[in-house]
Design a protein around this motif. Structure first.
Motif, PDB file in Angstrom:
ATOM      1  N   VAL A 229       0.810  -1.231   0.000  1.00 23.63           N
ATOM      2  CA  VAL A 229       0.000   0.000   0.000  1.00 23.63           C
ATOM      3  C   VAL A 229       0.838   1.274   0.000  1.00 23.63           C
ATOM      4  O   VAL A 229       0.290   2.372  -0.088  1.00 23.63           O
ATOM      5  CB  VAL A 229      -0.980   0.062   1.194  1.00 23.63           C
ATOM      6  N   THR A 230       2.169   1.130   0.106  1.00 26.36           N
ATOM      7  CA  THR A 230       2.998   2.329  -0.040  1.00 26.36           C
ATOM      8  C   THR A 230       3.289   2.584  -1.519  1.00 26.36           C
ATOM      9  O   THR A 230       3.846   3.614  -1.871  1.00 26.36           O
ATOM     10  CB  THR A 230       4.339   2.178   0.713  1.00 26.36           C
ATOM     11  N   GLY A 231       2.912   1.653  -2.376  1.00 26.38           N
ATOM     12  CA  GLY A 231       3.172   1.795  -3.818  1.00 26.38           C
ATOM     13  C   GLY A 231       2.085   2.599  -4.509  1.00 26.38           C
ATOM     14  O   GLY A 231       1.054   2.943  -3.909  1.00 26.38           O
TER      15      GLY A 231
ATOM     16  N   GLN B 288      -8.946  -6.878 -12.540  1.00 25.41           N
ATOM     17  CA  GLN B 288      -9.157  -6.737 -13.994  1.00 25.41           C
ATOM     18  C   GLN B 288      -9.910  -5.423 -14.201  1.00 25.41           C
ATOM     19  O   GLN B 288     -11.005  -5.381 -14.786  1.00 25.41           O
ATOM     20  CB  GLN B 288      -9.941  -7.947 -14.533  1.00 25.41           C
ATOM     21  N   ASP B 289      -9.285  -4.363 -13.689  1.00 24.40           N
ATOM     22  CA  ASP B 289      -9.962  -3.066 -13.535  1.00 24.40           C
ATOM     23  C   ASP B 289     -10.517  -2.477 -14.829  1.00 24.40           C
ATOM     24  O   ASP B 289     -11.537  -1.807 -14.820  1.00 24.40           O
ATOM     25  CB  ASP B 289      -9.003  -2.069 -12.890  1.00 24.40           C
ATOM     26  N   LYS B 290      -9.822  -2.729 -15.950  1.00 20.40           N
ATOM     27  CA  LYS B 290     -10.249  -2.061 -17.191  1.00 20.40           C
ATOM     28  C   LYS B 290     -11.668  -2.476 -17.589  1.00 20.40           C
ATOM     29  O   LYS B 290     -12.370  -1.722 -18.252  1.00 20.40           O
ATOM     30  CB  LYS B 290      -9.286  -2.366 -18.354  1.00 20.40           C
TER      31      LYS B 290
ATOM     32  N   ARG C 185       6.946   6.756 -13.829  1.00 24.04           N
ATOM     33  CA  ARG C 185       6.686   5.370 -13.433  1.00 24.04           C
ATOM     34  C   ARG C 185       7.911   4.850 -12.700  1.00 24.04           C
ATOM     35  O   ARG C 185       9.033   5.257 -12.998  1.00 24.04           O
ATOM     36  CB  ARG C 185       6.430   4.490 -14.662  1.00 24.04           C
ATOM     37  N   PRO C 186       7.711   3.882 -11.756  1.00 29.17           N
ATOM     38  CA  PRO C 186       8.865   3.356 -11.016  1.00 29.17           C
ATOM     39  C   PRO C 186       9.879   2.691 -11.960  1.00 29.17           C
ATOM     40  O   PRO C 186       9.499   2.078 -12.964  1.00 29.17           O
ATOM     41  CB  PRO C 186       8.243   2.315 -10.086  1.00 29.17           C
ATOM     42  N   SER C 187      11.175   2.803 -11.610  1.00 32.22           N
ATOM     43  CA  SER C 187      12.236   2.327 -12.514  1.00 32.22           C
ATOM     44  C   SER C 187      12.211   0.811 -12.724  1.00 32.22           C
ATOM     45  O   SER C 187      12.664   0.322 -13.759  1.00 32.22           O
ATOM     46  CB  SER C 187      13.609   2.770 -11.992  1.00 32.22           C
TER      47      SER C 187
HETATM   48  N1  NAD Z   1      -4.151  -2.731 -12.531  1.00 28.40           N
HETATM   49  C1  NAD Z   1      -3.383  -1.791 -13.049  1.00 28.40           C
HETATM   50  O1  NAD Z   1      -3.809  -1.011 -13.884  1.00 28.40           O
HETATM   51  C2  NAD Z   1      -1.950  -1.679 -12.628  1.00 28.40           C
HETATM   52  C3  NAD Z   1      -1.222  -0.523 -12.957  1.00 28.40           C
HETATM   53  C4  NAD Z   1       0.097  -0.422 -12.535  1.00 28.40           C
HETATM   54  C5  NAD Z   1       0.671  -1.450 -11.805  1.00 28.40           C
HETATM   55  N2  NAD Z   1      -0.050  -2.568 -11.521  1.00 28.40           N
HETATM   56  C6  NAD Z   1       0.552  -3.677 -10.758  1.00 28.40           C
HETATM   57  O2  NAD Z   1       0.614  -3.294  -9.401  1.00 28.40           O
HETATM   58  C7  NAD Z   1       1.822  -3.776  -8.803  1.00 28.40           C
HETATM   59  C8  NAD Z   1       2.566  -2.618  -8.141  1.00 28.40           C
HETATM   60  O3  NAD Z   1       2.885  -1.665  -9.138  1.00 28.40           O
HETATM   61  P1  NAD Z   1       3.166  -0.129  -8.741  1.00 28.40           P
HETATM   62  O4  NAD Z   1       3.240   0.599 -10.021  1.00 28.40           O
HETATM   63  O5  NAD Z   1       2.206   0.297  -7.687  1.00 28.40           O
HETATM   64  O6  NAD Z   1       4.637  -0.258  -8.134  1.00 28.40           O
HETATM   65  P2  NAD Z   1       5.341   0.573  -6.956  1.00 28.40           P
HETATM   66  O7  NAD Z   1       6.788   0.403  -7.184  1.00 28.40           O
HETATM   67  O8  NAD Z   1       4.785   1.955  -6.891  1.00 28.40           O
HETATM   68  O9  NAD Z   1       4.907  -0.182  -5.633  1.00 28.40           O
HETATM   69  C9  NAD Z   1       5.460  -1.426  -5.282  1.00 28.40           C
HETATM   70  C10 NAD Z   1       5.050  -1.817  -3.870  1.00 28.40           C
HETATM   71  O10 NAD Z   1       5.645  -3.079  -3.578  1.00 28.40           O
HETATM   72  C11 NAD Z   1       6.411  -2.956  -2.369  1.00 28.40           C
HETATM   73  N3  NAD Z   1       7.553  -3.897  -2.378  1.00 28.40           N
HETATM   74  C12 NAD Z   1       7.599  -5.048  -1.699  1.00 28.40           C
HETATM   75  N4  NAD Z   1       8.767  -5.658  -1.875  1.00 28.40           N
HETATM   76  C13 NAD Z   1       9.490  -4.899  -2.702  1.00 28.40           C
HETATM   77  C14 NAD Z   1      10.797  -5.012  -3.248  1.00 28.40           C
HETATM   78  N5  NAD Z   1      11.585  -6.068  -2.976  1.00 28.40           N
HETATM   79  N6  NAD Z   1      11.213  -4.022  -4.059  1.00 28.40           N
HETATM   80  C15 NAD Z   1      10.418  -2.963  -4.354  1.00 28.40           C
HETATM   81  N7  NAD Z   1       9.154  -2.816  -3.861  1.00 28.40           N
HETATM   82  C16 NAD Z   1       8.714  -3.775  -3.049  1.00 28.40           C
HETATM   83  C17 NAD Z   1       6.814  -1.491  -2.318  1.00 28.40           C
HETATM   84  O11 NAD Z   1       7.142  -1.130  -1.002  1.00 28.40           O
HETATM   85  C18 NAD Z   1       5.533  -0.817  -2.816  1.00 28.40           C
HETATM   86  O12 NAD Z   1       4.573  -0.748  -1.768  1.00 28.40           O
HETATM   87  C19 NAD Z   1       2.587  -4.480  -9.910  1.00 28.40           C
HETATM   88  O13 NAD Z   1       2.374  -5.866  -9.830  1.00 28.40           O
HETATM   89  C20 NAD Z   1       1.969  -3.961 -11.183  1.00 28.40           C
HETATM   90  O14 NAD Z   1       2.003  -4.908 -12.235  1.00 28.40           O
HETATM   91  C21 NAD Z   1      -1.334  -2.680 -11.908  1.00 28.40           C
END
Ligand code: NAD
Length: 383
Positions: free
Chosen positions: A13-15, A140-142, A184-186
């Motif tokens: 949830v921090t992502g 499957q949000d879309k 976007r994240p690296s």
């Molecule tokens: N449904 C959608 O439209 C959609 C869109 C973007 C991403 N996603 C999916 O959501 C997931 C997260 O993507 P995001 O863009 O939020 O990424 P993000 O990098 O912003 O977030 C990643 C999260 O995972 C955690 N994490 C746990 N272990 C980690 C590690 N070893 N290294 C790095 N982070 C770690 C982080 O702390 C953070 O909370 C991915 O699986 C991605 O495929 C889905």
């Protein structure tokens, strides 16, 4: 009215996605509306139990939203007396072991896509969940976006006649990170960290095509890494080892051809960041995230190709908008509500880990197709 509390262990949830779409726009939004009415006088009250790697980030997040429960230990979170559901929005690479642990702890599973990094692992998770008898779902949000719901309405209403083809255009410019920070994240640009366009977007295209148009039967994909070097969150230059664009051709049931371009190295000349056009014998439609415009056979102009003359018609203005005819909520929240109802009332729920595995299958086959330079069949999956 009685209140039934359901604890949801929320990991990641921090992502970006975990925080914005799942915690704030879904779970907290359900609480803001007073909970989820179950239709029998009972209201379901989701109680997040946050779990992650960073204590200070989790505490700050919990404080910001007035939440009581957080921990850096997955086992502790799963053992919480309220915990019934495990939700995963972590980095794709670390998802599988966490879901396995949660299934072993008897929790219902809801997860972001891709559900795992390989088809074998995705199928194993689907199998384990079925054997454990836990409810399970993959995002499957879309499918729940207004534009795609309108497109599906047209398909279901027989508007298109015989569907001939689908073309999808997805993408936008993701900054390289040098003179402007990347949005976007690296990890998305490193194959070794589970990044790449195909792994990210083919799971979406699979459920969109399967559910809105027709089941996918074969795939041909060409990939590119257009930007070979990027700069990460800490300002360090890194080699981009994953595909940042994928050009896919899919054959669907009924002889329908779908072609979808996905790129993080394209500048937007569209109304929306993703658009799907369906052409059929009786009419055509173009759907984005929110809107969907259509043109019936009877309203189709007859352009004549003549490069010596300037264009005399405004083709865009010849389309009509599909009306809303309904209120549309956030797509992530709609799917969460369906999943929560499924868990507590046993209502039907179609978008499970097996459906999620189909997305991983298409990504895996897409990557193989690109490597081998050939079209591959997409076999049916069964647990
Ligand atoms: N449904 C959608 O439209 C959609 C869109 C973007 C991403 N996603 C999916 O959501 C997931 C997260 O993507 P995001 O863009 O939020 O990424 P993000 O990098 O912003 O977030 C990643 C999260 O995972 C955690 N994490 C746990 N272990 C980690 C590690 N070893 N290294 C790095 N982070 C770690 C982080 O702390 C953070 O909370 C991915 O699986 C991605 O495929 C889905």
């Amino acid at each position: 009215m009685s209140r039934r509390v359901i604890g949801i262990v929320m990991n990641g949830v921090t992502g970006r996605m975990g925080y914005r779409q799942h915690l704030v726009r879904s779970i907290l939004a359900i609480r803001e509306q007073g909970g989820l009415a179950l239709g029998d006088g009972e209201v379901l009250w989701p109680e997040p139990i946050l779990v992650g790697r960073s204590a200070h980030k989790l505490k700050e997040l919990a404080d910001r939203h007035g939440l009581e429960h957080w921990t850096t230990s997955l086992d502790e979170a799963l053992a919480h007396p309220l915990a019934e559901i495990y939700f995963d929005a972590q980095l794709t690479q670390v998802r599988e072991p966490a879901i396995r642990t949660a299934i072993a702890a008897g929790k219902h599973i809801y997860t972001e896509k891709p559900t795992a990094e390989s088809l074998d692992a995705a199928m194993e998770l689907a199998r384990l969940a079925r054997e454990a008898g836990v409810c399970n779902g993959a995002v499957q949000d879309k499918l729940f976006l207004p534009g795609l719901l309108k497109l599906k309405r047209l398909v279901d209403g027989g508007f298109f006649g015989r569907i001939l083809s689908v073309r999808g255009e997805f993408g936008y410019w993701v900054f390289e990170g040098d003179w402007q920070q990347a949005q976007r994240p690296s990890w998305n640009y490193r194959a070794e960290d589970g990044g790449g366009m195909i792994l990210d977007m083919f799971p979406h295209w699979r459920y969109v095509l399967d559910n809105v148009v027709a089941p996918v039967r074969s795939v041909y994909a060409h990939t590119a890494t257009h930007i070979p070097e990027r700069v990460d969150e800490r300002g360090r230059t890194y080699p981009a080892t994953a595909d940042d664009a994928a050009y896919g051709i899919f054959e669907l049931d009924g002889g329908i051809t779908a072609q979808i371009n996905s790129s993080w190295a394209v500048r937007v000349d569209r109304d929306e960041l993703v658009e799907f056009q369906i052409d059929g014998t009786e009419g055509s439609a173009v759907a984005g995230l929110r809107n969907c415009r259509f043109q019936h056979r009877a309203a189709t102009p007859k352009p004549v190709w003549n490069p010596d003359l300037p264009v005399t018609e405004s083709f865009r203005s010849q389309w009509q908008q599909v009306p809303d005819n309904a209120e549309f909520d956030n797509g992530f929240k709609v799917q969460w509500e369906l999943f929560l109802k499924h868990v507590v009332t046993g209502s039907p729920y179609h978008w499970d880990l097996l459906q999620g595995a189909k997305g991983v299958q298409l990504a895996e086959l897409g990557l193989r197709s690109a490597r081998e330079g050939r079209r591959l069949d997409v076999p049916a999956l069964e647990i």
